[in-house]
Write a protein that holds these residues in place. Structure first.
Motif, PDB file in Angstrom:
ATOM      1  N   GLU A  14       0.910  -1.200  -0.107  1.00  0.00           N
ATOM      2  CA  GLU A  14       0.039  -0.079   0.122  1.00  0.00           C
ATOM      3  C   GLU A  14       0.860   1.238  -0.032  1.00  0.00           C
ATOM      4  O   GLU A  14       2.152   1.096   0.486  1.00  0.00           O
ATOM      5  N   ILE A  15       0.345   2.456  -0.372  1.00  0.00           N
ATOM      6  CA  ILE A  15       0.944   3.516  -0.322  1.00  0.00           C
ATOM      7  C   ILE A  15       1.274   3.919   1.069  1.00  0.00           C
ATOM      8  O   ILE A  15       0.398   3.841   2.048  1.00  0.00           O
TER       9      ILE A  15
ATOM     10  N   LEU B 295       5.682   4.596  -2.466  1.00  0.00           N
ATOM     11  CA  LEU B 295       5.001   5.556  -2.576  1.00  0.00           C
ATOM     12  C   LEU B 295       3.888   5.620  -3.675  1.00  0.00           C
ATOM     13  O   LEU B 295       2.897   6.607  -3.784  1.00  0.00           O
ATOM     14  N   TRP B 296       3.795   4.412  -4.360  1.00  0.00           N
ATOM     15  CA  TRP B 296       3.061   4.318  -5.382  1.00  0.00           C
ATOM     16  C   TRP B 296       2.878   2.943  -5.711  1.00  0.00           C
ATOM     17  O   TRP B 296       3.978   2.414  -5.813  1.00  0.00           O
ATOM     18  N   PRO B 297       2.055   2.269  -6.540  1.00  0.00           N
ATOM     19  CA  PRO B 297       0.759   2.804  -7.036  1.00  0.00           C
ATOM     20  C   PRO B 297      -0.222   2.339  -5.970  1.00  0.00           C
ATOM     21  O   PRO B 297      -1.589   2.797  -6.002  1.00  0.00           O
TER      22      PRO B 297
ATOM     23  N   SER C  45       3.856   2.033 -12.196  1.00  0.00           N
ATOM     24  CA  SER C  45       4.722   1.629 -11.769  1.00  0.00           C
ATOM     25  C   SER C  45       5.206   1.820 -10.360  1.00  0.00           C
ATOM     26  O   SER C  45       4.641   2.653  -9.795  1.00  0.00           O
ATOM     27  N   VAL C  46       5.825   0.921  -9.728  1.00  0.00           N
ATOM     28  CA  VAL C  46       6.126   0.952  -8.289  1.00  0.00           C
ATOM     29  C   VAL C  46       7.046   2.039  -7.999  1.00  0.00           C
ATOM     30  O   VAL C  46       8.227   1.758  -8.508  1.00  0.00           O
ATOM     31  N   ILE C  47       6.704   3.037  -7.212  1.00  0.00           N
ATOM     32  CA  ILE C  47       7.851   3.889  -6.855  1.00  0.00           C
ATOM     33  C   ILE C  47       8.041   3.763  -5.473  1.00  0.00           C
ATOM     34  O   ILE C  47       7.308   3.659  -4.578  1.00  0.00           O
ATOM     35  N   PHE C  48       9.419   3.700  -5.123  1.00  0.00           N
ATOM     36  CA  PHE C  48       9.512   3.819  -3.626  1.00  0.00           C
ATOM     37  C   PHE C  48      10.835   4.742  -3.194  1.00  0.00           C
ATOM     38  O   PHE C  48      11.681   4.888  -3.851  1.00  0.00           O
ATOM     39  N   ARG C  49      10.934   5.036  -2.022  1.00  0.00           N
ATOM     40  CA  ARG C  49      12.204   5.908  -1.526  1.00  0.00           C
ATOM     41  C   ARG C  49      12.724   4.811  -0.688  1.00  0.00           C
ATOM     42  O   ARG C  49      12.273   4.203  -0.002  1.00  0.00           O
ATOM     43  N   PHE C  50      14.336   4.833  -0.705  1.00  0.00           N
ATOM     44  CA  PHE C  50      15.211   4.083  -0.100  1.00  0.00           C
ATOM     45  C   PHE C  50      16.068   4.760   0.896  1.00  0.00           C
ATOM     46  O   PHE C  50      16.594   5.780   0.167  1.00  0.00           O
TER      47      PHE C  50
END
Lengths: 509, 288
Positions: free
Chosen positions: B141-142, B157-159, B174-179
């Motif tokens: 989940e976001i 962060l997405w989706p 697109s799966v967006i994430f912060r590392f």
């Protein structure tokens, strides 16, 4: 193969034309091959030339009856054998040229995957056996890598059937004919899997063993080491990156992965020499057979490997009976048999040519190399290492001109890199083979065993990368010069062998 | 012969052990350092990144073909045949195709992807392989976070559940994430395009602002980067994954302009090959 003692010591001298029977066989086998070879340069229609041939044969028979001289009779017979070879090639070629398929039309047809699909990058290629066009035909298919097909899958295909054409300077048409194909489809045809249980049960089993072997290596070794390990063992370039292929060509070691089957020959020679002092010749022969059978099974009985297996068995056989066999006839007979089965291999299958050149080099050249190694400096070397080195070396010296002409670049650094790399090749083959078997039995120990394989594989890659970076590693020279160099090379070899004729004569051994 | 072989079994085992010792020592000296490495791998016209610390790997996308395997071979420890996490950003072939072969060759412990429906041979094969091998799959989940390594954090962060709304253009699923790892932060973006960015800027502006590293979205396409999002993200290091002379003209000039405007250091796989950013959580270094 028959050991015919020579009653006349002047045999071979110009003054005496009588020829022993076993030498006659040699001549006929050679002329048969020459006939096939000559025909391969012409795209002749069998049905237009066979009448000429019949008349020719009649004339020869007439000569044969009219003139009662041995040499004429022999030449007449040889001419007929030559013609037989010539016609055989023309016939096979014509049969393929006359294949009646609906070329250029989009058709829906079904067929069975008849080969082990080759995967590279995004695509896979295989041959499809179909009889939907009124006659059995093989069609070359190139399609996307997914889903992965396997031997024996029944497919339904919708695509245009096309006639292949040559790609720039690569003889694509002849290459396909060698596999019995003169048809292909437009790339990426529409394919549906109908069922997966067709095809030859035995071959299916063999291919599944090969797949298991590839998976074992691929799951335990990283790239590019795993592709190199598989490539060295079964002779395939599958899975190699472009950079590495270029590096290998530059440093002149492409042959270690491209010679399909020729490596088997090397390893068996090597092992035989090492074991010769330890166990009896007979046991070595049996061991070789077991090893070769295992190898054939593991590689899915690729025709190239079967060929190498036959040659290797011949060598092992020759060694078992201690070189008393007439090797020239052995070489020619096995070559002629294979050519009779598929005439295209003689000129269009580098693997075939390399195998036989290696074999020839081993038989006729190794005694000469051995002479060099009898010098004082090598006295301290153990006998088995000496013969292993001389025999593999002489085979490799013999195939070198062909390797140079086949792989385009003339690698200047090749002598250095080959000296550095070749000794590891038999070791790698053996280790990868054994590691796989251990991996199948006890995976954990197998993984450790593969770690040992990793080192020499990595070594080969490091060496080739290092030397490929040197500015003068390889030069591209025109075909014209290349041919010149190769001719000079062959003349040199012929001269050396001729000078040392006495050494290899089977009678003096 | 058998007797001779059995008589010598001790010697064979010794030889095996000796060779093994050499092998293990060599491998030992090849072991990676103690830093976190982010590799933007050279897979041609496609995307593949690897986050690695020691023997723990997170693979994001697999590029368009099997070249990923050789790339992994270069950076992973030799004896490590396990990838702990695999993230597929979206089902397009230039991201998923290489992963099929990764699944064939490596033990993959879990897979994270958006789970959208899409009918392509490579994607179908990817899903079949996961099912075959019983690999646990999840769609975060976001706002979901996940701890990795000793002090790493992944923040999705997405989706989330937006996939269905955006599935007309899969890039926006697109799966967006912060590392995050200590002071280091990176943004992994798949092929996200501007509609997605607008949503994220609206909802999670803080989480994407002022990161150290940005995997530039969509191979540097002008559909994935504009002043609107680049000026918010303000990466110090921007990496573009694309191939030489690709038919799309990536990276687009507008993207490069936006990145230059905010003073990012731009690295491109088409010019430099694979790029390695290493960090201990305090400082970072780009190697190529």
């Amino acid at each position: 193969m028959k050991k015919l003692a020579l009653s006349d010591p002047t045999i071979g001298g110009e003054s005496n034309w009588s020829i022993p029977n076993y030498r006659l066989l040699t001549i006929f086998l050679a002329t048969f091959l020459a006939g096939v070879f000559t025909a391969s340069f012409f795209n002749l229609d069998f049905f237009k030339i066979y009448l000429v041939a019949v008349i020719f044969v009649l004339i020869i028979f007439a000569i044969n009856i009219l003139i009662n001289e041995f040499i004429i009779k022999m030449m007449a017979a040889a001419a007929i054998v030559f013609l037989a070879g010539f016609l055989l090639f023309s016939f096979t070629n014509t049969k393929m040229n006359n294949l009646q398929l609906p070329f250029g039309q989009t058709k829906e047809f079904s067929g069975i995957v008849a080969s082990y699909p080759t995967v590279s990058g995004n695509s896979q290629t295989f041959f499809l056996q179909t009889s939907d066009f009124g006659q059995p035909a093989k069609i070359y298919i190139s399609t996307s890598a997914f889903p992965a097909f396997a031997y024996g899958d029944k497919l339904k295909i919708k695509s245009a059937v096309t006639k292949p054409t040559n790609i720039s300077n690569f003889d694509w048409v002849s290459y396909l004919k060698r596999y019995g194909t003169a048809a292909t489809t437009t790339p990426n045809p529409q394919i549906i899997i109908v069922s997966t249980d067709s095809g030859n049960k035995f071959l299916k089993k063999l291919y599944s063993v090969r797949k298991k072997f590839e998976i074992a290596v691929q799951r335990t070794l990283p790239e590019p080491e795993s592709s190199l390990g598989i490539g060295i063992l079964i002779g395939s370039k599958q899975g190699f990156g472009k950079d590495l292929i270029n590096d290998f060509a530059k440093v002149g070691i492409t042959h270690i992965i491209a010679l399909s089957g020729y490596n088997v020959t090397i390893i068996i020679i090597f092992l035989t020499d090492i074991l010769l002092g330890v166990i009896s010749r007979k046991k070595i022969f049996v061991l070789s057979i077991i090893l070769i059978m295992g190898f054939v099974a593991m590689t899915g009985a690729a025709s190239s490997v079967i060929r190498a297996a036959i040659i290797t068995l011949l060598i092992a056989f020759g060694k078992t009976i201690g070189r008393r066999a007439d090797m020239a006839n052995l070489i020619l007979l096995s070559a002629a048999t294979m050519v009779a089965i598929n005439p295209f291999v003689l000129r269009f299958d580098t693997g075939f040519q390399l195998s036989f050149l290696a074999f020839t080099g081993l038989v006729y050249f190794s005694p000469i190399v051995k002479k060099l190694f009898s010098k004082k400096f090598f006295k301290v070397w153990p006998e088995f290492i000496k013969s292993a080195v001389t025999e593999t070396l002489s085979a490799q010296i013999f195939v070198l001109p062909l390797i140079l002409s086949t792989f385009g670049l003339i690698s200047i650094i090749a002598p250095v890199t080959n000296v550095l790399i070749l000794p590891t090749v038999p070791a790698i083959m053996l280790f990868v083979f054994l590691s796989t078997i251990i991996y199948w039995i006890v995976p954990v120990i197998g993984k450790l065993a593969f770690l040992i394989c990793y080192l020499p594989l990595k070594y080969i890659i490091l060496v080739s990368e290092y030397f490929a970076r040197l500015p003068v590693a390889a030069i591209q020279i025109s075909d014209y010069w290349q041919t010149g160099i190769i001719i000079i090379y062959i003349l040199l070899l012929a001269f050396i062998i001729f000078k040392n004729k006495k050494i290899y004569d089977p009678q003096t051994n | 012969m058998i007797r001779k072989l059995t008589e010598n079994w001790r010697i064979y085992i010794l030889i095996f052990l000796a060779l093994l010792a050499v092998a293990i020592w060599t491998v030992y000296f090849e072991e990676p350092d103690n830093n976190v490495h982010i590799y933007v791998l050279n897979v041609g016209q496609g995307d593949a990144e690897l986050i690695q610390k020691g023997n723990y790997q997170i693979l994001i996308d697999g590029g368009p073909d099997n070249s990923i395997i050789a790339q992994l071979g270069k950076v992973m420890p030799v004896e490590d045949r396990e990838i702990e996490e695999m993230i597929l950003t979206h089902p397009h072939a230039d991201h998923v195709a290489g992963l099929v072969e990764v699944l064939n060759r490596y033990k993959v412990d879990k897979v994270i992807y958006n789970g959208v429906d899409y009918s392509s041979n490579a994607y179908k094969e990817f899903q079949t392989k996961i099912k075959e091998k019983n690999i646990p799959v999840s769609t975060p989940e976001i706002g979901n976070t996940e701890k990795v390594f000793d002090q790493g954090v992944i923040n999705y962060l997405w989706p989330g559940n937006n996939s269905d709304t955006y599935k007309d253009n899969l890039n926006n699923t697109s799966v967006i994430f912060r590392f995050d790892y200590g002071n280091f932060s990176g943004l992994f973006t798949g092929d996200a395009e501007m509609p997605t960015w607008q949503q994220i800027i609206t909802n999670d502006k803080d989480l994407i602002s002022n990161v150290v590293f940005l995997k530039v979205a969509h191979h540097g396409s002008n559909t994935g980067s504009a002043d609107a999002n680049i000026s918010v993200i303000k990466p110090k290091i921007a990496i573009i994954s694309c191939s030489v002379n690709n038919k799309y003209g990536f990276p687009h000039k507008e993207t490069l302009d936006s990145l230059q405007k905010i003073g990012a250091d731009i690295y491109r796989t088409d010019l430099l090959g694979a790029i390695d950013i290493s960090t201990d959580g305090k400082v970072w270094k780009v190697n190529n």
